[in-house]
Design a protein around this motif. Structure first.
Motif, PDB file in Angstrom:
ATOM      1  N   GLN A   9      40.186  41.757  44.658  1.00 16.46           N
ATOM      2  CA  GLN A   9      39.399  41.287  45.794  1.00 16.46           C
ATOM      3  C   GLN A   9      38.149  40.541  45.302  1.00 16.46           C
ATOM      4  OE1 GLN A   9      37.615  44.349  48.358  1.00 16.46           O
ATOM      5  NE2 GLN A   9      38.631  43.337  50.070  1.00 16.46           N
ATOM      6  N   PHE A  10      37.502  41.049  44.261  1.00 12.45           N
ATOM      7  CA  PHE A  10      36.324  40.375  43.728  1.00 12.45           C
ATOM      8  C   PHE A  10      36.694  39.025  43.117  1.00 12.45           C
ATOM      9  CE2 PHE A  10      32.858  39.558  40.695  1.00 12.45           C
ATOM     10  CZ  PHE A  10      31.822  39.523  41.607  1.00 12.45           C
ATOM     11  N   HIS A  11      37.809  38.965  42.407  1.00 12.82           N
ATOM     12  CA  HIS A  11      38.248  37.688  41.850  1.00 12.82           C
ATOM     13  C   HIS A  11      38.475  36.667  42.964  1.00 12.82           C
ATOM     14  CE1 HIS A  11      39.787  39.491  37.783  1.00 12.82           C
ATOM     15  NE2 HIS A  11      38.477  39.530  37.908  1.00 12.82           N
ATOM     16  N   VAL A  67      37.491  29.501  40.670  1.00 17.25           N
ATOM     17  CA  VAL A  67      37.686  30.107  39.358  1.00 17.25           C
ATOM     18  C   VAL A  67      39.161  29.918  39.028  1.00 17.25           C
ATOM     19  CG1 VAL A  67      37.480  32.198  37.977  1.00 17.25           C
ATOM     20  CG2 VAL A  67      35.839  31.747  39.808  1.00 17.25           C
ATOM     21  N   THR A  68      39.421  29.252  37.910  1.00 14.50           N
ATOM     22  CA  THR A  68      40.797  28.882  37.576  1.00 14.50           C
ATOM     23  C   THR A  68      41.536  29.938  36.767  1.00 14.50           C
ATOM     24  OG1 THR A  68      40.078  27.676  35.599  1.00 14.50           O
ATOM     25  CG2 THR A  68      40.237  26.428  37.665  1.00 14.50           C
ATOM     26  N   ALA A  69      40.779  30.801  36.056  1.00 21.30           N
ATOM     27  CA  ALA A  69      41.441  31.837  35.247  1.00 21.30           C
ATOM     28  C   ALA A  69      40.434  32.911  34.855  1.00 21.30           C
ATOM     29  CB  ALA A  69      42.055  31.221  33.989  1.00 21.30           C
ATOM     30  N   PHE A  70      40.977  34.075  34.573  1.00 26.38           N
ATOM     31  CA  PHE A  70      40.208  35.212  34.069  1.00 26.38           C
ATOM     32  C   PHE A  70      40.884  35.690  32.790  1.00 26.38           C
ATOM     33  CE2 PHE A  70      39.689  35.197  38.636  1.00 26.38           C
ATOM     34  CZ  PHE A  70      38.326  35.399  38.804  1.00 26.38           C
ATOM     35  N   ASP A  71      40.152  35.698  31.702  1.00 27.67           N
ATOM     36  CA  ASP A  71      40.666  36.248  30.451  1.00 27.67           C
ATOM     37  C   ASP A  71      40.057  37.633  30.275  1.00 27.67           C
ATOM     38  OD1 ASP A  71      41.899  33.808  29.992  1.00 27.67           O
ATOM     39  OD2 ASP A  71      40.310  33.080  28.661  1.00 27.67           O
ATOM     40  N   CYS A  83      34.146  49.608  32.989  1.00 32.04           N
ATOM     41  CA  CYS A  83      33.431  48.487  32.399  1.00 32.04           C
ATOM     42  C   CYS A  83      34.453  47.463  31.905  1.00 32.04           C
ATOM     43  CB  CYS A  83      32.566  48.980  31.245  1.00 32.04           C
ATOM     44  SG  CYS A  83      31.654  47.681  30.397  1.00 32.04           S
ATOM     45  N   PHE A  84      34.206  46.195  32.216  1.00 33.78           N
ATOM     46  CA  PHE A  84      35.114  45.118  31.846  1.00 33.78           C
ATOM     47  C   PHE A  84      34.351  44.013  31.133  1.00 33.78           C
ATOM     48  CE2 PHE A  84      36.823  47.252  35.467  1.00 33.78           C
ATOM     49  CZ  PHE A  84      38.178  47.338  35.217  1.00 33.78           C
ATOM     50  N   LEU A  85      34.965  43.412  30.133  1.00 33.27           N
ATOM     51  CA  LEU A  85      34.443  42.219  29.488  1.00 33.27           C
ATOM     52  C   LEU A  85      35.488  41.130  29.666  1.00 33.27           C
ATOM     53  CD1 LEU A  85      32.384  40.692  27.765  1.00 33.27           C
ATOM     54  CD2 LEU A  85      33.555  41.615  25.733  1.00 33.27           C
ATOM     55  N   ASP A  86      35.088  40.050  30.319  1.00 27.04           N
ATOM     56  CA  ASP A  86      36.005  38.959  30.647  1.00 27.04           C
ATOM     57  C   ASP A  86      35.371  37.612  30.333  1.00 27.04           C
ATOM     58  OD1 ASP A  86      37.920  40.720  32.052  1.00 27.04           O
ATOM     59  OD2 ASP A  86      36.382  40.822  33.604  1.00 27.04           O
ATOM     60  N   ILE A  87      36.219  36.611  30.209  1.00 27.88           N
ATOM     61  CA  ILE A  87      35.788  35.221  30.235  1.00 27.88           C
ATOM     62  C   ILE A  87      36.338  34.640  31.535  1.00 27.88           C
ATOM     63  CG2 ILE A  87      35.896  32.942  29.150  1.00 27.88           C
ATOM     64  CD1 ILE A  87      34.389  35.000  27.450  1.00 27.88           C
ATOM     65  N   GLU A  88      35.448  34.094  32.359  1.00 34.65           N
ATOM     66  CA  GLU A  88      35.845  33.459  33.617  1.00 34.65           C
ATOM     67  C   GLU A  88      35.815  31.946  33.423  1.00 34.65           C
ATOM     68  OE1 GLU A  88      33.880  36.877  36.513  1.00 34.65           O
ATOM     69  OE2 GLU A  88      33.013  34.863  36.506  1.00 34.65           O
ATOM     70  N   HIS A  89      36.867  31.287  33.854  1.00 35.68           N
ATOM     71  CA  HIS A  89      36.969  29.829  33.772  1.00 35.68           C
ATOM     72  C   HIS A  89      36.730  29.261  35.173  1.00 35.68           C
ATOM     73  CE1 HIS A  89      38.728  30.085  29.707  1.00 35.68           C
ATOM     74  NE2 HIS A  89      39.214  31.232  30.179  1.00 35.68           N
ATOM     75  N   TRP A  90      35.658  28.515  35.322  1.00 35.72           N
ATOM     76  CA  TRP A  90      35.231  27.968  36.603  1.00 35.72           C
ATOM     77  C   TRP A  90      35.331  26.445  36.593  1.00 35.72           C
ATOM     78  CZ3 TRP A  90      31.716  30.469  40.405  1.00 35.72           C
ATOM     79  CH2 TRP A  90      31.561  31.845  40.197  1.00 35.72           C
TER      80      TRP A  90
END
Length: 140
Positions: A9-11, A67-71, A83-90
């Motif tokens: 939902q947040f994504h 946002v095109t992708a979440f790594d 706790c999450f560590l991500d790279i977001e592609h915007w």
């Protein structure tokens, strides 16, 4: 609501954020006194009122984005904290610009179980996704 559902939902909410609408993302944040946000445009803030204002200000800088992708790099989940560590592609028009530009954010998100659902209690996002020069911390 289950943690995976809240994260999905947040994504989805971030796509609205990238269009300038902070409301869906704000609904997922905790509204507690200890909620915190550190975004690329200002100092960290603590407390729902200040986080809400910072989210409004940040969303106002975006237009026509998504946002095109979440790594997903790593996650740590307990019964009441995650706790999450991500790279977001915007990609978005940023700061009043008229060109859609791609960018990436390094994001740490912490969710806490509040009652029967998970809430985002801390988010830190910055554009550092590549190695930096040794003196990078000295630049302003």
């Amino acid at each position: 609501m289950q943690l995976d559902e809240v994260i999905d939902q947040f994504h989805q909410a971030l796509n609205q954020f990238a269009k300038g609408d902070p409301a869906p993302a704000k609904a997922i944040f905790s509204h507690s006194r200890d909620v915190s946000l550190a975004n690329p445009w200002g100092p960290p803030v603590v407390g729902w009122e200040r986080v809400s204002e910072a989210l409004d200000s940040a969303a106002a800088r975006f237009k026509d984005g998504r946002v095109t992708a979440f790594d997903a790099l790593t996650k740590h989940v307990t019964t009441d904290l995650a706790c999450f560590l991500d790279i977001e592609h915007w990609q978005a028009k940023v700061g009043g610009g008229d060109k859609v530009s791609p960018f990436e954010l390094r994001v740490t998100s912490i969710y806490r179980l509040e009652g029967i659902t998970w809430a985002l209690v801390h988010r830190h996002a910055d554009p550092i996704t590549t190695p930096q020069a040794p003196d990078a911390v000295l630049r302003k």
